[in-house]
Write an enzyme that holds these catalytic residues in place. Structure first.
Site, PDB file in Angstrom:
ATOM      1  N   VAL A 273      44.916  32.747  37.959  1.00 61.25           N
ATOM      2  CA  VAL A 273      43.957  33.748  38.416  1.00 61.25           C
ATOM      3  C   VAL A 273      43.695  34.762  37.303  1.00 61.25           C
ATOM      4  O   VAL A 273      42.563  35.199  37.102  1.00 61.25           O
ATOM      5  CB  VAL A 273      44.456  34.464  39.698  1.00 61.25           C
ATOM      6  CG1 VAL A 273      43.514  35.593  40.106  1.00 61.25           C
ATOM      7  CG2 VAL A 273      44.620  33.467  40.839  1.00 61.25           C
ATOM      8  N   CYS A 274      44.721  35.120  36.559  1.00 62.24           N
ATOM      9  CA  CYS A 274      44.616  36.154  35.519  1.00 62.24           C
ATOM     10  C   CYS A 274      43.481  35.912  34.522  1.00 62.24           C
ATOM     11  O   CYS A 274      42.695  36.826  34.264  1.00 62.24           O
ATOM     12  CB  CYS A 274      45.942  36.319  34.793  1.00 62.24           C
ATOM     13  SG  CYS A 274      47.313  36.783  35.869  1.00 62.24           S
TER      14      CYS A 274
END
Length: 187
Positions: free
Chosen positions: A46-47
């Site tokens: 996700v980062c």
């Protein structure tokens, strides 16, 4: 205790920005609007989508006089390696701060102590070094840079217009509210 309207705590760290290692401290966040954007770790899932979204919107933040500082408990060396190997992260021109000791993450109360990683925390800091916006989300929930941009514009508007507030979904140029006895029960 809420961090809203509290002054950021002192810190010093090494960061990666525009192909160089640079020193960053709490003093760098003062005198202008800043976004401190915590994320769990480099080389994850996700980062990079969040950081790429910020990179894609960085010019819009810059037009507002806002500097972005992404922070994870990785080192500045790790940030460089990620920047050099990921197309998404390679777009980043803002400062990527290394926080391997967890000092900055602790200062902003987002460190997950038992794993040594930061929660997804977003903080908008005003030119006086006071936190005006706090958003913490669970690890699997990505954030949206355009919504953050809207919130920054609202925070800047409220700071520049004492006595006015921005209602839900407020967009730049739209009507604000002036809280008063006359408005009670009429909204």
């Amino acid at each position: 205790m809420s961090l809203i309207n509290t002054e950021i705590k002192p810190f010093k760290a090494t960061a990666f920005k525009n192909g160089k290692f640079v020193e960053v401290s709490d003093a760098d966040l003062k005198g202008k609007w800043s976004v401190v954007f915590f994320y769990p770790a480099d080389f994850t899932f996700v980062c990079p989508t969040e950081l790429e979204d910020l990179a894609d919107n960085y010019a819009a933040f810059q037009k507002l006089g806002v500097e972005i500082y992404s922070v994870s408990t990785d080192t500045h060396f790790c940030h460089k390696a990620w920047h050099d190997t990921s197309a998404a992260i390679g777009k980043i021109e803002y400062t990527m701060v290394g926080d391997p000791t967890g000092t900055i993450s602790r200062n902003f109360e987002v460190l997950i102590e038992d794993v040594g990683l930061a929660d997804r925390g977003t903080f908008v800091v005003d030119p006086e070094g006071k936190i005006q916006i706090v958003e913490i989300t669970a690890g699997g929930i990505g954030r949206d840079a355009t919504e953050l941009l809207r919130k920054v514009k609202a925070a800047q508007y409220v700071a520049a217009h004492p006595g006015e507030v921005c209602p839900a979904k407020w967009q730049e140029g739209e009507k604000t509210l002036a809280p008063s006895l006359d408005l009670v029960g009429k909204i």
